[in-house]
Design an enzyme around this catalytic site. Structure first.
Site, PDB file in Angstrom:
ATOM      1  CG  ASP A   1      -2.076   5.464   4.363  1.00 46.67           C
ATOM      2  OD1 ASP A   1      -2.628   4.478   3.934  1.00 46.67           O
ATOM      3  OD2 ASP A   1      -0.741   4.988   4.652  1.00 46.67           O
ATOM      4  CD  GLU A   2      -3.297   2.846   7.909  1.00 49.32           C
ATOM      5  OE1 GLU A   2      -4.416   2.118   7.599  1.00 49.32           O
ATOM      6  OE2 GLU A   2      -2.372   2.269   7.739  1.00 49.32           O
TER       7      GLU A   2
ATOM      8  CD  GLN B   1      -4.762  -3.632   7.520  1.00 47.51           C
ATOM      9  OE1 GLN B   1      -3.895  -3.712   8.320  1.00 47.51           O
ATOM     10  NE2 GLN B   1      -4.842  -3.815   6.612  1.00 47.51           N
TER      11      GLN B   1
ATOM     12  CE  LYS C   1      -1.272   1.177   3.692  1.00 52.66           C
ATOM     13  NZ  LYS C   1      -1.662   1.940   5.122  1.00 52.66           N
ATOM     14  CB  THR C   2       3.753   2.324   2.129  1.00 56.08           C
ATOM     15  OG1 THR C   2       3.083   2.240   3.452  1.00 56.08           O
ATOM     16  CG2 THR C   2       4.435   3.585   2.354  1.00 56.08           C
TER      17      THR C   2
ATOM     18  NE  ARG D   1       0.004  -5.698  11.085  1.00 55.24           N
ATOM     19  CZ  ARG D   1      -0.120  -5.207   9.782  1.00 55.24           C
ATOM     20  NH1 ARG D   1       0.635  -3.963   9.467  1.00 55.24           N
ATOM     21  NH2 ARG D   1      -1.261  -5.089   9.226  1.00 55.24           N
TER      22      ARG D   1
END
Length: 732
Positions: A224-225, A255, A41-42, A603
């Site tokens: 983002d997020e 998330q 994503k980043t 993670r």
């Protein structure tokens, strides 16, 4: 010959998957990127920002918003590496709002030098507000009132709007405290963390000219997020993109883990309703985790209802099974983890690649003790704790008063720090005199008022006034130089050096504060003392997590968002901890708690271990625990049940002596089994867990109730779907 833009664009698309290419290539109009964990994503967001900057916009036209300083820093560094960052705004929501509120202070109705109150100082003001309302802080906890006020602000409810929604005496009382608290903030020229968002959203709502000006400035907005936005952040994003609708929202409903502080998962779930012409790109390939880790996490999160379907997959290897350990005590759990970490380290695993996650901070103590016993070095992700230490807050309070003299919270902190003979009685008299004269305490101290009523303390107050006057010019210097001057001339250095004895931590912490300011100044050469104070006010826990330190990391599951480790341990898989129980009667949102565990599990790159203790020390006593229902939701084929751990299927296939009173067909009972209850009717088994002498099932009934029932006692009967017939129970 290719142009620079063409060459750069070609580089941006190198090695991207097809969905990633679609997200990067999109330019005008709304875009929703549903990005599963570990899906790159980043990289996609940074490449898209760079692609916009070299095709349809200048870097200064682009605003990229993240949720943590760490994420903003990483994104900025990546865009810089692509040669496109100069002039681009990459920051958190709170940093953006703080900057804009200072720039447009007159239009926002705030002073340009406003103080951002941290949680500790905010609660001091709330305590003061409670007392000024004639209430007892024994009955009205500042922390619980703080939470109510914070949620109200996240929903953009002023005291008046909150009052309109008050339906009982408790909310009516909190309304009074909220209104008083706002008056105290106004008097002190302060904003709290939530005000930054609420004030900016309100300003944009009422000032169309400003909206147009900012949208012309930020022609493309990337967020983002997005699943973690609250009502105020949603409004800011909507209003900044009102005309052009060039909004790119990136996130994952699975998330969304901050509902307890106002985040609204509906913001991302309804994105396509808000923007009917939005392009939607799903990033479903996971580049991080092994197949077994991803499969276990995916099976868990599939039980949530509030989500958008994604088919997570990976080309990575199968990897080892996810391990579940059920230990007798919390101490045994910690010791097992410490031994296993020692084994991982001996096998060559880099300590930077190992992490232990927990739902609540109190679980870290016993883990720390076990790690120390094994000689394993660790760091804890508690970044804000450094800035909460007494000596650090003492130094910062001096600067805050110099910047904003109306900040009485900081003024009262330093007036007798270090001790200079201005005691509580003197402060009380000063407060009364200032109130009678219609002055602030700062004005009383610095305006040459008659202080004779203070007796012998008057001279000491004069000395304090001279100290502040002497420190005032430091604001014209850089932040590290200003800090050095305050630490030296205020007497703090001498005080803490003399008091240190064997513990020189306060002195070292003040030195570290200067170092932190120097690091900030090197990256922001034109920054003022006010800029640096703002930076420190916006620090979060995860910002302190440092890579390459040669130690393992301990952190909460919330702080783990956005990170990855080769080896992950998650402790405390018990009902009441995960899922978390806020009070004896009230559990947190179970779907959000499941999302939190999903975040923690994803993670892990290669090794994932989940643990629970049958007995745990809670509130000073050892208490029997109940295993988390989430353990029963893990796929049998991907999980290895270790020491004392019994899988759901094995527990249901217990020995005959343990099955007295159980249904004869118990071996056929699984998650999802349909059952019939004589009173509540038809239901579906949501979880199964075994304790000594009892087998409990959690059942969701069609009458809307959800109950935990012991099969040895309650007459539940398993039914087949075909047996239901057309009898109105069509929900199943």
């Amino acid at each position: 010959m290719r142009s620079r833009a063409e060459a750069t664009t070609e580089d941006l698309f190198a090695d991207l998957s097809e969905p990633q290419r679609q997200a990067v290539a999109h330019t005008d109009g709304p875009l929703l990127i549903l990005a599963g964990p570990g899906s790159g994503k980043t990289r996609v967001v940074t490449c898209r920002a760079a692609h916009l900057a070299c095709t349809v916009a200048c870097p200064s036209d682009i605003l990229a918003i993240t949720f943590t300083n760490k994420a903003a820093r990483e994104m900025r560094e990546r865009i810089e590496a692509l040669g496109m960052a100069e002039g681009m705004t990459v920051c958190t929501f709170h940093a953006l709002c703080a900057k804009l509120l200072r720039r447009y202070a007159d239009r926002g109705g705030v002073p340009t030098n406003f103080t951002i109150f941290d949680r500790e100082d905010r609660r001091k003001l709330i305590r003061q507000a409670i007392e000024e309302c004639g209430l007892s802080t024994d009955n009205w906890s500042p922390s619980s009132v703080d939470r109510e006020i914070s949620l109200a602000k996240n929903d953009m409810l002023t005291p008046q709007a909150y009052a309109a929604s008050a339906v009982d005496w408790r909310k009516e009382t909190i309304t009074r405290v909220y209104a008083c608290y706002e008056q105290l903030l106004l008097k002190m020229g302060g904003l709290d963390f939530d005000d930054l968002l609420m004030r900016m959203a309100t300003l944009l709502q009422r000032d169309r000219e400003l909206r147009d000006e900012l949208e012309d400035c930020y022609r493309y907005v990337l967020i983002d997020e997005y699943q973690d936005t609250n009502a105020a952040q949603y409004e800011i994003a909507r209003l900044l993109t009102e005309k052009r609708r060039n909004i790119c929202a990136t996130g994952d409903p699975d998330q969304s883990i901050y509902g307890w502080r106002g985040a609204n998962i509906e913001n991302i779930l309804r994105f396509e309703r808000d923007y009917p012409n939005a392009k939607v790109v799903r990033l479903e390939q996971n580049y991080r985790s092994t197949k077994r880790v991803l499969s276990a996490a995916d099976a868990l999160i599939a039980r949530n209802v509030s989500r958008k379907e994604k088919a997570l997959w990976t080309d990575n290897g199968d990897g080892v099974s996810v391990r579940v350990f059920e230990l007798e005590t919390g101490k045994a759990e910690a010791e097992m983890i410490a031994r296993d970490i020692a084994r991982q380290l001996r096998s060559g695993v880099n300590p930077n690649e190992i992490a232990v996650f927990y739902r609540i901070n109190s679980l870290s103590r016993v883990i720390e003790e076990a790690l120390l016993k094994e000689g394993i070095a660790y760091q804890i992700a508690r970044g804000i704790e450094f800035y909460s230490r007494k000596e650090v807050k003492d130094v910062l309070a001096y600067l805050r008063v110099l910047v904003n003299p109306a900040d009485e919270v900081s003024l009262l902190r330093i007036i007798n720090t270090p001790p200079r003979g201005i005691g509580a009685t003197t402060v009380q008299r000063m407060t009364q005199q200032a109130k009678a004269a219609g002055q602030s305490i700062y004005d009383l101290v610095t305006s040459g008022s008659d202080l004779s009523k203070l007796g012998r303390s008057a001279g000491r107050v004069d000395e304090f006034r001279e100290l502040l006057a002497g420190l005032a010019p430091t604001l014209e210097r850089s932040a590290p130089d200003a800090l050095k001057s305050v630490i030296s001339h205020s007497g703090l250095q001498a005080h803490y050096t003399q008091a240190a004895g064997a513990d020189d931590a306060p002195v070292r912490n003040m030195d570290e504060l200067v170092t932190a300011a120097a690091d900030y100044q090197s990256n922001h050469p034109d920054a003022t003392v006010l800029d640096w104070l703002e930076h420190t006010a916006l620090i979060s826990d995860v910002d302190s997590v440092r890579g390459g330190t040669g130690v393992i990391t301990l952190m909460t599951l919330h702080a783990a968002k956005g990170l990855e480790f080769a080896v992950v341990y998650i402790v405390g898989l018990e009902r009441g901890i995960l899922p978390f129980r806020r009070t004896e009667e009230v559990y947190s949102d179970e779907e959000e708690e499941r999302r939190l565990l999903f975040v923690g599990m994803t993670r892990a790159k290669a090794h994932l271990t989940l643990c629970r203790a049958q007995y745990r020390m809670l509130r000073g006593s050892s208490e029997r625990t109940t295993r988390s229902p989430f353990l029963d939701e893990l796929p049998e084929g991907e999980v290895e049940w270790g020491q004392l751990g019994i899988s759901p299927a094995r527990r249901l296939a217990a020995s005959d002596s343990d099955r007295d009173g159980l249904p004869e067909d118990i071996e056929e009972w699984t998650i999802g089994t349909l059952v019939q209850h004589p009173e509540h009717g038809l239901g579906q088994v949501m979880s199964i867990h075994r304790t000594v002498g009892r087998t409990y099932v959690s059942v969701q009934f069609t009458d809307g109730s959800r109950r935990s029932l012991a099969l040895e006692i309650v007459p539940l009967r398993r039914v087949d779907f075909d047996d239901i017939g057309d009898n109105g129970d069509s929900d199943w």
